[in-house]
Design an enzyme around this catalytic site. Structure first.
Site, PDB file in Angstrom:
ATOM      1  N   SER A  26      12.895   5.177  66.381  1.00  0.00           N
ATOM      2  CA  SER A  26      13.919   5.874  65.596  1.00  0.00           C
ATOM      3  C   SER A  26      15.314   5.546  66.147  1.00  0.00           C
ATOM      4  O   SER A  26      15.710   4.392  66.149  1.00  0.00           O
ATOM      5  CB  SER A  26      13.613   7.374  65.601  1.00  0.00           C
ATOM      6  OG  SER A  26      14.246   8.021  64.526  1.00  0.00           O
ATOM      7  N   HIS A  74       6.374   9.799  61.004  1.00  0.00           N
ATOM      8  CA  HIS A  74       7.466   9.195  61.768  1.00  0.00           C
ATOM      9  C   HIS A  74       7.154   9.148  63.261  1.00  0.00           C
ATOM     10  O   HIS A  74       7.580   8.237  63.961  1.00  0.00           O
ATOM     11  CB  HIS A  74       8.753   9.981  61.498  1.00  0.00           C
ATOM     12  CG  HIS A  74       9.976   9.382  62.122  1.00  0.00           C
ATOM     13  ND1 HIS A  74      10.338   8.066  61.935  1.00  0.00           N
ATOM     14  CD2 HIS A  74      10.921   9.923  62.949  1.00  0.00           C
ATOM     15  CE1 HIS A  74      11.464   7.819  62.594  1.00  0.00           C
ATOM     16  NE2 HIS A  74      11.823   8.922  63.218  1.00  0.00           N
TER      17      HIS A  74
END
Length: 257
Positions: free
Chosen positions: A88, A237
């Site tokens: 990320s 994620h």
């Protein structure tokens, strides 16, 4: 080179170098169990980026500064030819670092992020964090109860609460610098797409995540011509936490090529 302090990291294992950069609101300790697995073959550096974990706090945030922080860390520890994993926000740092200092890298692993721009989407998390008054929410259960009014996902709350610690006997605080995060929320999703990196790169995405879409891939491939994409099914994620066995296997196979 900046005059900032050196980033904090936990170092474990011996062998080829493997540096890991966490995502937003995270810290190196989030990767502890995976780090232990990688440490059987690699010297693993679980790094806290600025304003996270035990690293220094600063009002300024940009990916150029995060790259500078990482470069200072590598020079300080006299590291060469590192393998770099970034998730990320850490993935954005890793991509820009690869373009800026390709000579310092061996292989690059980018976890569930692309170089494109992402609109701010942490509003509920920030609202929840801002609602905490540690004089009232003075236990982990009370913090969780308050956060749950803003963040229904138990897994996300547990992730955030890993950064909860006691600076003194009767008080709690966050390890991340919440004020700096609030100040710079608009910049975290900024594009890092003015790049061209020809080194070996693995992009890993969660099958249930929309951070790397099929539409993103042609653009990624243009910027990272020697890149590969692997999708880990039934993961979101935080795919490294949700599917650790599959994640470790994919990374190890790529690094061994």
């Amino acid at each position: 080179m900046s005059k900032n302090p050196i980033l904090h990291a936990t170092i474990k294992g011996e062998g080829e170098l493997l540096l890991i950069l966490h995502g937003y609101f995270g810290m190196g300790d989030n990767w502890k169990s995976l780090g232990n697995q990688f440490a059987k073959k690699y010297q693993v550096h679980l790094i806290d980026q600025r304003n996270h974990g035990r690293s220094f706090h600063a009002d300024e945030f940009s990916y150029e500064l995060l790259v500078d922080d990482l470069h200072n860390y590598i020079l300080h520890h006299q590291l060469e030819k590192v393998n770099l994993i970034g998730h990320s926000m850490g993935g954005k740092t890793a991509m820009l670092f690869a373009v800026t200092y390709p000579e310092l890298l061996n292989k690059l692993v980018i976890v569930d992020i692309s170089p494109r721009n992402y609109k701010p989407h942490h509003n509920a998390i920030l609202a929840g964090l801002n609602s905490i008054d540690f004089s009232l929410q003075n236990s982990r259960n009370l913090v969780d109860e308050k956060l749950s009014k803003y963040i229904p996902d138990f897994g996300v709350r547990q992730f955030l609460m890993k950064s909860l610690y006691r600076p003194g006997k009767d008080q709690f605080d966050w390890r991340f610098n919440l004020n700096a995060i609030k100040l710079n929320i608009e910049n975290v999703g900024q594009a890092t797409d003015e790049m061209d990196y020809e080194g070996d790169t693995l992009f890993l995405r969660g099958g249930n995540s929309n951070y790397i879409t099929d539409e993103d891939w042609p653009d990624i491939k243009m910027l990272f011509p020697n890149s590969y994409l692997i999708t880990i099914d039934d993961a979101g994620h935080w795919l490294h936490a949700e599917k650790p066995v599959e994640f470790v296997q994919a990374v190890k196979e790529f690094l061994s090529l």
